[in-house]
Structure formats: structure tokens, C-alpha cells
Design a protein around this motif. Structure first.
Motif, PDB file in Angstrom:
ATOM      1  N   ARG A 207       0.699  -1.090  -0.172  1.00 45.61           N
ATOM      2  CA  ARG A 207       0.026   0.005  -0.217  1.00 45.61           C
ATOM      3  C   ARG A 207       1.002   1.210   0.103  1.00 45.61           C
ATOM      4  O   ARG A 207      -0.208   2.034  -0.663  1.00 45.61           O
ATOM      5  CB  ARG A 207      -0.457   0.294   0.943  1.00 45.61           C
ATOM      6  CG  ARG A 207      -1.412   1.332   0.874  1.00 45.61           C
ATOM      7  CD  ARG A 207      -2.810   0.812   1.509  1.00 45.61           C
ATOM      8  NE  ARG A 207      -4.106   0.512   0.652  1.00 45.61           N
ATOM      9  CZ  ARG A 207      -4.005  -0.522   0.411  1.00 45.61           C
ATOM     10  NH1 ARG A 207      -3.925  -2.265   1.848  1.00 45.61           N
ATOM     11  NH2 ARG A 207      -5.217  -1.261  -0.704  1.00 45.61           N
TER      12      ARG A 207
ATOM     13  N   SER B 125       2.816   9.144  -2.098  1.00 47.59           N
ATOM     14  CA  SER B 125       2.159   8.863  -0.433  1.00 47.59           C
ATOM     15  C   SER B 125       2.345  10.434  -0.167  1.00 47.59           C
ATOM     16  O   SER B 125       2.918  10.779  -0.628  1.00 47.59           O
ATOM     17  CB  SER B 125       2.456   7.928   0.779  1.00 47.59           C
ATOM     18  OG  SER B 125       4.346   8.109   1.399  1.00 47.59           O
TER      19      SER B 125
ATOM     20  N   ARG C 266     -11.518  11.889   4.985  1.00 46.98           N
ATOM     21  CA  ARG C 266     -12.189  10.443   4.335  1.00 46.98           C
ATOM     22  C   ARG C 266     -12.832  10.900   3.954  1.00 46.98           C
ATOM     23  O   ARG C 266     -12.970   9.782   2.447  1.00 46.98           O
ATOM     24  CB  ARG C 266     -12.291   9.238   5.274  1.00 46.98           C
ATOM     25  CG  ARG C 266     -11.407  10.060   6.737  1.00 46.98           C
ATOM     26  CD  ARG C 266     -11.991   8.895   7.786  1.00 46.98           C
ATOM     27  NE  ARG C 266     -12.215   7.043   7.558  1.00 46.98           N
ATOM     28  CZ  ARG C 266     -13.326   6.513   8.605  1.00 46.98           C
ATOM     29  NH1 ARG C 266     -13.454   7.272   9.213  1.00 46.98           N
ATOM     30  NH2 ARG C 266     -13.910   5.068   7.854  1.00 46.98           N
TER      31      ARG C 266
ATOM     32  N   PHE D 244     -12.157  11.871   0.863  1.00 45.50           N
ATOM     33  CA  PHE D 244     -11.300  10.484  -0.388  1.00 45.50           C
ATOM     34  C   PHE D 244     -12.103  10.009  -1.276  1.00 45.50           C
ATOM     35  O   PHE D 244     -11.614   9.493  -2.461  1.00 45.50           O
ATOM     36  CB  PHE D 244     -10.413  10.411   0.343  1.00 45.50           C
ATOM     37  CG  PHE D 244      -9.285  11.152   1.288  1.00 45.50           C
ATOM     38  CD1 PHE D 244      -8.755  12.432   1.056  1.00 45.50           C
ATOM     39  CD2 PHE D 244      -8.293  10.803   1.653  1.00 45.50           C
ATOM     40  CE1 PHE D 244      -8.319  13.427   1.097  1.00 45.50           C
ATOM     41  CE2 PHE D 244      -7.759  11.444   2.437  1.00 45.50           C
ATOM     42  CZ  PHE D 244      -7.260  12.991   2.221  1.00 45.50           C
ATOM     43  N   GLU D 245     -12.545   9.205  -0.212  1.00 48.24           N
ATOM     44  CA  GLU D 245     -14.020   8.319  -0.686  1.00 48.24           C
ATOM     45  C   GLU D 245     -14.522   9.233  -1.769  1.00 48.24           C
ATOM     46  O   GLU D 245     -14.795   7.791  -3.161  1.00 48.24           O
ATOM     47  CB  GLU D 245     -14.434   7.925   0.163  1.00 48.24           C
ATOM     48  CG  GLU D 245     -15.808   6.631  -0.112  1.00 48.24           C
ATOM     49  CD  GLU D 245     -16.782   6.548   1.208  1.00 48.24           C
ATOM     50  OE1 GLU D 245     -16.895   5.075   1.683  1.00 48.24           O
ATOM     51  OE2 GLU D 245     -17.819   7.347   1.746  1.00 48.24           O
TER      52      GLU D 245
ATOM     53  N   ASP E 123      -6.714   8.101  -3.347  1.00 50.35           N
ATOM     54  CA  ASP E 123      -6.832   6.474  -1.637  1.00 50.35           C
ATOM     55  C   ASP E 123      -5.937   6.725  -0.140  1.00 50.35           C
ATOM     56  O   ASP E 123      -5.492   7.250  -0.075  1.00 50.35           O
ATOM     57  CB  ASP E 123      -5.039   5.557  -2.797  1.00 50.35           C
ATOM     58  CG  ASP E 123      -4.746   4.154  -1.929  1.00 50.35           C
ATOM     59  OD1 ASP E 123      -5.410   4.145  -1.418  1.00 50.35           O
ATOM     60  OD2 ASP E 123      -3.959   3.597  -2.756  1.00 50.35           O
ATOM     61  N   PHE E 124      -6.600   5.887   0.283  1.00 54.71           N
ATOM     62  CA  PHE E 124      -7.491   6.279   1.501  1.00 54.71           C
ATOM     63  C   PHE E 124      -5.502   5.964   2.156  1.00 54.71           C
ATOM     64  O   PHE E 124      -4.984   6.154   2.657  1.00 54.71           O
ATOM     65  CB  PHE E 124      -7.412   5.711   2.210  1.00 54.71           C
ATOM     66  CG  PHE E 124      -8.077   6.033   4.226  1.00 54.71           C
ATOM     67  CD1 PHE E 124      -8.241   8.239   4.154  1.00 54.71           C
ATOM     68  CD2 PHE E 124      -8.196   4.964   5.226  1.00 54.71           C
ATOM     69  CE1 PHE E 124      -7.570   7.787   5.640  1.00 54.71           C
ATOM     70  CE2 PHE E 124      -7.575   5.638   6.800  1.00 54.71           C
ATOM     71  CZ  PHE E 124      -7.929   7.062   6.587  1.00 54.71           C
ATOM     72  N   GLY E 125      -5.163   4.975   1.432  1.00 56.09           N
ATOM     73  CA  GLY E 125      -3.441   3.876   1.810  1.00 56.09           C
ATOM     74  C   GLY E 125      -2.682   5.048   1.695  1.00 56.09           C
ATOM     75  O   GLY E 125      -1.713   4.701   1.849  1.00 56.09           O
TER      76      GLY E 125
ATOM     77  N   CYS F  17      -2.528   7.868   2.277  1.00 57.20           N
ATOM     78  CA  CYS F  17      -2.651   9.623   3.363  1.00 57.20           C
ATOM     79  C   CYS F  17      -2.323   9.022   4.397  1.00 57.20           C
ATOM     80  O   CYS F  17      -2.256   8.855   4.530  1.00 57.20           O
ATOM     81  CB  CYS F  17      -3.505  10.436   3.086  1.00 57.20           C
ATOM     82  SG  CYS F  17      -4.249  10.021   0.719  1.00 57.20           S
TER      83      CYS F  17
ATOM     84  N   PHE G 129     -13.052   1.742   2.396  1.00 55.81           N
ATOM     85  CA  PHE G 129     -13.484   1.631   4.031  1.00 55.81           C
ATOM     86  C   PHE G 129     -15.177   2.565   3.926  1.00 55.81           C
ATOM     87  O   PHE G 129     -14.959   2.774   2.997  1.00 55.81           O
ATOM     88  CB  PHE G 129     -12.550   2.939   5.168  1.00 55.81           C
ATOM     89  CG  PHE G 129     -12.668   3.810   4.123  1.00 55.81           C
ATOM     90  CD1 PHE G 129     -11.113   4.119   3.821  1.00 55.81           C
ATOM     91  CD2 PHE G 129     -13.720   5.239   4.173  1.00 55.81           C
ATOM     92  CE1 PHE G 129     -11.354   5.945   2.792  1.00 55.81           C
ATOM     93  CE2 PHE G 129     -13.764   6.477   4.479  1.00 55.81           C
ATOM     94  CZ  PHE G 129     -12.156   6.653   3.275  1.00 55.81           C
TER      95      PHE G 129
ATOM     96  N   PHE H 201      -3.351  -0.416   5.367  1.00 58.47           N
ATOM     97  CA  PHE H 201      -3.193   0.783   6.290  1.00 58.47           C
ATOM     98  C   PHE H 201      -4.964   1.308   6.090  1.00 58.47           C
ATOM     99  O   PHE H 201      -5.160   2.009   6.447  1.00 58.47           O
ATOM    100  CB  PHE H 201      -2.041   1.140   4.970  1.00 58.47           C
ATOM    101  CG  PHE H 201      -2.226   2.571   6.260  1.00 58.47           C
ATOM    102  CD1 PHE H 201      -1.478   3.168   7.142  1.00 58.47           C
ATOM    103  CD2 PHE H 201      -1.815   3.831   5.558  1.00 58.47           C
ATOM    104  CE1 PHE H 201      -1.184   3.910   7.798  1.00 58.47           C
ATOM    105  CE2 PHE H 201      -1.546   4.987   5.567  1.00 58.47           C
ATOM    106  CZ  PHE H 201      -1.252   5.175   7.267  1.00 58.47           C
TER     107      PHE H 201
END
Lengths: 181, 181, 181, 181, 181, 181
Positions: D2, D35, D63, D66-67, D72-74, D76, F3, F73
């Protein structure tokens, strides 16, 4: 008329929790003066092993104890004084700022005595009521060890502490070095 | 018996200084309840232009005002609540920790109303006594401008503020952006 | 012998930055006393629009100014006094704790004058050196507006501020309400 | 896998609230790096007119954004950095302590740029997305004035703010100079 | 000319109280450098069992000791550095902000050594003068136990501590776990 | 989609340092929920004997451990919660302010359990992985005593701690009661 505007003496303690020794001292002081300023020390501190109760809870205990023991609430001026971490030279000034004017301080605590005496106050001792029994340290020790502590506090204070689960709080605090330190 | 252990309502203000509007509100609340919790906000703040008086001085003003206006001191539970700078989300919790338990909050201040309502309290308004006149802002303004402010506060509060040179304090604070900021 | 253990007078300022008015005042006081206690106020504050320099930088400016203007460093006891946010009633006590004993305070600032007078000190005024010119406010204003500020400070202080990019710091602080507030 | 353990760049903001300008900047940075470290400033501050939302709420907004926008939350790494009131010289050190190691800082804010550059970091500007529109100041202004602010933030952020009654909070904060100051 | 603007080395201690070991170290450093920066640690802390004296008192002790032992006060730049509770990663930065620039640090304390070395400073040890005798811990222990501590400090420091009732202060602090904790 | 916006459970610890017991717990929680909020306690504290690592370092350890042990993550929302010294009654509120909304708290710590239960949360225990071995206390003890601690933490965490000289830091902290206290 409920109180006089003359200068009431100051009596300072942490009241963790309120116990019969405090009531004894307050009655002693009220036998010599028309009114009393009760300063609750470490007023912002609570949920610590040695300071389990909030200011609000200690205020409530005092009211309950006064009701039970016949102390006239109208003669008691209650205030709170926070700690001044590490800057203890500011503490007497802090007490002065949190209280109506006073000239006499009742205390048995050596360092408190010293600080107020240095600042020019008349400091008087309080006749103890079996100090080794009637002290917050002893009461918190008995609570932790599961011994009987009910005779050391007014009945209503005992009931109040039970009602807010104070015993469980003190015990869980004693086993919680992990998160808070 | 002086007070009941039922839950008294909370009334919160800064009392900089105590004025007739406060007395009006306290009498209104005591006409509906047996007792009242008076929370003095910004309790650790003083010697600022908008917060000139210490907690101890404000406590003394309340006592003098009660004596003059016949409010029963024994029905009034007074406490102090410090500010929690920048972390206002902690403030209701702070009030709860500094006060005996309460369920009703009397306030006209929008943000206070909001915070307590969000926390599940019943919030009630207070009938104003000519708000534009009876407010701390107006009294401090008159003091600064040399206008007559004596009709806005109880006589004993006026005399007390004069005796502690409160007028001079407010004026010197207004001209002191240099050292403290 | 470099200094006497008699009580030196206290002179308090923020020194943001050190300027000719300060030097004028220090020379005036040293013309009347053997030594001087210089208390640098807001000692922990820096990198703010009105408090751009650190205590260490202000200390360095004082040393450079003394060297240039012939003030005997050995006669000057320099200390720092932090602010006590919102609890200004503790401030005189804070000054006392951070300084050798003193009895006389030199200041022109109204609120400082008031606080020390109330605490029992002898407060004396300082003859100004064209106050509207020689003030930190004016110097910081000129720096922001790109006007000539070099005549207002000792040459070595000017050079020092240039060497630590003090002008750029003050300007970037003036345009940075976003992150710090 | 990730994320990589190479040093991600730092992007700092207050995110009061998260808006399309932030998303634009994060996408820009992620187009150049694997990242990103997102540092939420004034992390402990909330319920102020210019800082209405808590760290937890701002984290939730990120969050949601991002969604919605496919970030990609992973990739950040999000952290919070509290203010260091008045001692701004400690701030870069504070950022370093609250973050994984970094070498590049993305910011357009002059004072932040200066502080990090002085500390030896490479500072890069961020291409603005119509700055006068996409800014926290503008969004809070529109909310206060009852203007349409929905086009400035991701849809899910708008819905979230509505669901936590953020509009009412900002408005009541704007009218509450009385209690908190 | 009293001092040079070259970078003086830093010597840091708590000076609770000033003793012959400190004088020995200062003389050692001044034998190698033209001037010295003396940083008094825990500058805001006092009236604690292990930190009995205020910054002002410690400053006064240093001056008295210099006078007695012939150290040139004009070569000594004295500053104070407060603790940064729990955020020790900010401490070196705090020292830097409170001091003129320096490149060499004299210390024997392992953690201080480590912090400054990590920050890129040259750290040098100080030849001890019988460390088990000449230490603040030993002096405070002797005072508490009523043993002779006068040979460990300069005569004038001894007299000064007696004159401010320092012995009584340390003893009352040792018996005061009740109020302050 | 990485998520869900449903409410993730909260898992709180100090992670001084991250060890296999934490990984075990996080995997357990992720076996029952789609995502997890990991709250790093005492977030502003570091460089203390029992809190050696900064928040940034602990964040980095978590990322390295996730990478090594295959934890996603993107499913982990990490936040930091500072201590509220002495005012522990504010702590749950502080956690709430620093976190997205949650309803379930995973903890084995008695006082944490009590505080969250009193505040109305569902508190669930975590199955321990040989607690006497996998604990921060045990790891810090082994480091101090020079025993082998590598089997207790993920390989990458071990390497990271070695690379930042964490062992030396913990040892120097253990011998530094002098300056910081």
C-alpha cells in the motif's frame, strides 16, 4: 441577616472526601467567628488516586454534611483554588484572588502555614479530631483495602459517594498507571 | 432546613461586575425553584479590560448584593468555572465537574444555549431587565467614559467597587496594551 | 568590585526590539543608581507580529547595545518574565520570583505602574526620549512599511537584526493570520 | 503493497472545513509522490469562529472527501499538530515530532514557508484552485451570510457538515463574544 | 571592553542551590573561553522539595558567589530556561530561543548530552569537583537531616540562604505532600 | 472502495513502542469490523522513561508493522489524543473530539473501561497475547537491562527503533533525573 461583611477566616483543605474531621474543624471555627471561607484546594483536579472527586462533587458533599450536622450553609462561603503547577510562589496570590478578603488562616499543614505566615497572615492551628483516623489518606486507604470507612464520614456523604460509585472509581484509579501518568 | 438536595438549576454568567440584571434573573429563577447554582464563568481571569474583577471580588459582590436585595444566601450555591482556551468542546464537561448535578440551564447567550442543548440539558431563557442598560459591557463603557453607572448596580456593589479602586483599575487596563497582550 | 548587593531598581520592558529610547532610560537610571535590574517582559513570546524576537535575541541586542553605547554590562542584571495569560493578578508576584529583590520600579506604563504601586513599590517615571519616535510600535511599523528605521536603534542592533533576517520575519508574520491564531 | 517507506512530503493546513482547494492540492502532490503526509494544524482547537470543527470532524471530512474524489486513503498519512501559543519558534519542532520524517513541505502560506525554509526544508508552492473562492475564510463567510457554499466542498463533506449542524454552530459562535473570549 | 560578541559556550544547571561545584565548573570554562552563557534550568519552578529556590533567588546566589570568588560578572551571560512538561523534544529549541547563539555545550548529564549532540552541538564534559559532595541533592539532603552543609557553598550563598529562611523552606516543603501534589 | 463510513470501533493505547500484542489486537478487531480507529494516547508526550517515542515515531512504527504483517493501512484511522493533566474527567470528551464517531471501545485497562462505560459506550475486552511478555513495560525493561527484546516486536519496528537510536534514548532517559523532573 444571614452573614456579616466583616472578614471571615479562611479554612483550606482538599476534601477528598469530606469527613468528620473537616466538620469538626468547621464547627470549631464557627464557634469563634460569624462566618467562614472554605477554600477547596486542587479545585480543578480529580480522577486521580489521591484526588478522586471533582470540585462539584466535593461541593455537594459539603452541602450534604452541613445539612446533616446542622452547620448553617448561609455562614459558609465556599470557593475553589486550583493548583499552580511548579510555581508554588504564586499560590497565596491565587488564594487571595479566589476569595473574599481574609486576615486569619486556619491550617495545620506546615508548608501552607509557612506560605501564609510569610505573606503576613495570622495563622492559627485547628484542634485535631483523632487525626490518624479522620484524614483523607486513611479513608482512601480503607476504601482501597475494603475496610469499613463509613464511621469516618457523615452518613449522607457516605450515601452520596456510594451513589456516584466513588468506591469503584477509587479502585479503578489505583489500577490504572497505564493510560494516565 | 436551609436547602433541598433536589437538583437546582444552573445560571451562568461572568458578573463583571454584578449588576441589577443579574439580581433580577436570580430572583426570577428563585421564584420558580427552591435553590440556584450560580456559575461564575472565566473564573481564573481578571485584570483584563473586559474581565476586570477576580473571582473573589465577584463572589464578594454577589454576597453584598444578596444582603442588600434580600436574596437568601443559603439558597445559592456559587461555583466558578475557568475557561478552557481554544478547546471549547470541553467546556460543558468542565461546568459539570465544577457544579453539583443540574438538569436545567438558564441562559440567553446563543452559544451557551447551543452547547448545553447539544449535551441534553433543558435550556430556558431569562426575562431580561432592559438588557441594553443592565449589562457588564454598558457598565464598563460608562466607567471608562466617566458617565454615571451607579443606578445599574446595587448600592453596596457600587460602594465595594469604589473601595477597591475598581474604576481606576478599569481605566488603567484600557490604556495598557503595551505590557499585557 | 563590579556590583553592590544593595537593591537595584527594576526597569521593565519588552524590547521588541531594543532601541535608543531603552538605552536613554537605562543610562538615566544608572546615573542615579549603582546597578539596574532589566526585566524583559513576555520572555517566552516571539514570532508574533508585535513580539517578533526571542528572549535570546533580545538579550543579544542588549549586549550589543551596551557594548556600542558604553553601558557597563557588569552593572546590569538581566532577567526574563513570562506572561501569565489572563491571570494578571499573579504578574507582580511573577516579577518578584524572577528577579533579585528590588524596591523601586521605573516605568511609564499606566497599568504596570498601578500594579506595582498597589503592591507597595515606589514607582518612578522615566524621562522619555521623543516617545512617538523611539518606540517598538513605531519601529515595527517602519519595518513593515519599508521606511528607514535605522536611526532609531544602535548601529550594532540594526546590523544584528539584519543578520538574523529580522525584517523578513516581521513582514512574513504580518501576512500569516492563517496558520497561527 | 500500500505505501512505501520513502519520505513522503508534508502538506499542512487547518481544513476548517475541508474544501475542493484542499482536494486539488492533495491530488497535485500525489501526482508527484507516492504518498503524502497531511498535517491538520490547530489540531486541539475547535468551536471558535475561525476554527469551528474538531480534529475528529476534520478527519472524518477528509475520509469522506477521499472516498468521493477517489483519493487512495492508504496513501495518505494524516496527523494533527497543536498550536504552541506564543512560542511559535517551537512549532517546526512540534510538526517534526508529530509526523513521520519528511524533507519537502508544500505550502503557500508565507510564514510557514519561512519557518520551514529556515529549518532547512525544501518548500514548494501549491498551484491554487481559484484561491479567492476555495478558502476556509470564504466558506465560513458564506455560511454566516446565508450564501450558497455547497459548490465549494465535496458533496459528502457538505452533507456531513449539515448532519452535525455545522451551520448552526458557526452562526452561534459568531454571536457569542460574551462567554468565551 | 567587557565581552566579545564571539559565541560563548553554554553551561546548564538547575543551581538548587548554587554550590562550589558550579563555581569550579564556571572557572574551568572561563579558563578556556572569554565568556560563558549560564542557563538556569527549570527557571519557573520553585518551592518544590527538589527545586526550592526561585529564579530570582538563584540569580542572586550566582551574583554573590561571583563577587566572593572573583568571577567577572561581566563575562557571564545568565539566562533562564523553563521546563516544557512532557514535550522534552522541544527543550533544545527552547534553550536556543532563550540564549544568545552558542556552539559548545558543557554538561555531564547523560540525557542533556544526548539531546544537544543529536541537535548537532559539540558537547564537552566538565571536570567534577568531588561530585558526591558538591551536588544539589547532597546539599538538600544535609539541610533536611540537619547536617553541616556550609562547606559546600560559598560563604555569601550560605548567608543569603539563611537570610531568606531557605532551610525552613526546604524542611516545610519536605513535610507538605498534603496540599501540593 | 477502501472503507465504509459506518462507525468503526475505537482501540486505544500508548504504543511505546508498537509490539506484537498490538498487532494481535488490531487483527482481532479487524476480524470483527470493517475498519478500526486507533487512538494513540499521550500523543504529545515523549522523551520520558515510560514514554520514549514521539507521536510521529509511533505513527511510523504502526505503518511499518502494518506493512510487515499485512494489515490494510486503508482500514486503519489513526489519531492522537493528548493527556489532560489532572483533569481526567475531560479525557473521554477529548477522545471524542479527536476521533470520528464511534460506539464500541476495545480496552483491557480498568480505568479506561470505567470512563467509557460511564459515558455510555459499549466496552469490549481484547484477547491478550501472553500479556506478561507483550507489553511496553516489559520491552522497555528488557532494553534497559540489555536483554533480547527483538522477538516481541515486528522486525521492521525493531530495525526502525535501532535506526533512530531508540535504545540509547531509553537508556539515557533512565539516567536523567537531574534536568527534567
Amino acid at each position: 441577616m444571614r452573614f456579616r461583611m466583616g472578614k471571615a477566616p479562611l479554612y483550606i483543605g482538599r476534601f477528598q472526601p469530606v469527613h468528620n474531621g473537616h466538620i469538626h474543624a468547621i464547627k470549631h471555627i464557627l464557634s469563634k467567628h460569624d462566618s467562614i471561607i472554605i477554600a477547596i484546594g486542587s479545585s480543578l483536579t480529580s480522577h486521580e488516586k489521591d484526588n478522586p472527586f471533582t470540585f462539584g462533587e466535593r461541593l455537594q458533599m459539603l452541602r450534604l454534611a452541613f445539612e446533616e450536622t446542622g452547620i448553617d450553609f448561609g455562614k459558609c462561603i465556599i470557593t475553589g483554588v486550583p493548583d499552580v503547577p511548579s510555581m508554588h510562589f504564586l499560590w497565596v496570590k491565587m488564594v487571595e484572588a479566589m476569595s473574599p478578603p481574609f486576615e486569619i488562616v486556619y491550617t495545620n499543614q506546615p508548608f501552607t502555614k509557612r506560605l501564609f505566615a510569610e505573606a503576613g497572615y495570622e495563622v492559627r492551628p485547628i484542634p485535631y479530631l483523632e487525626r490518624e483516623k479522620y484524614s483523607g489518606i486513611e479513608i482512601r486507604r480503607r476504601i482501597l483495602c475494603g475496610e469499613d470507612w463509613s464511621p469516618l464520614v457523615p452518613v449522607k456523604v457516605f450515601e452520596y459517594i456510594m451513589s456516584i460509585q466513588g468506591v469503584e472509581r477509587i479502585r479503578s484509579l489505583a489500577s490504572s498507571d497505564e493510560v494516565f501518568k
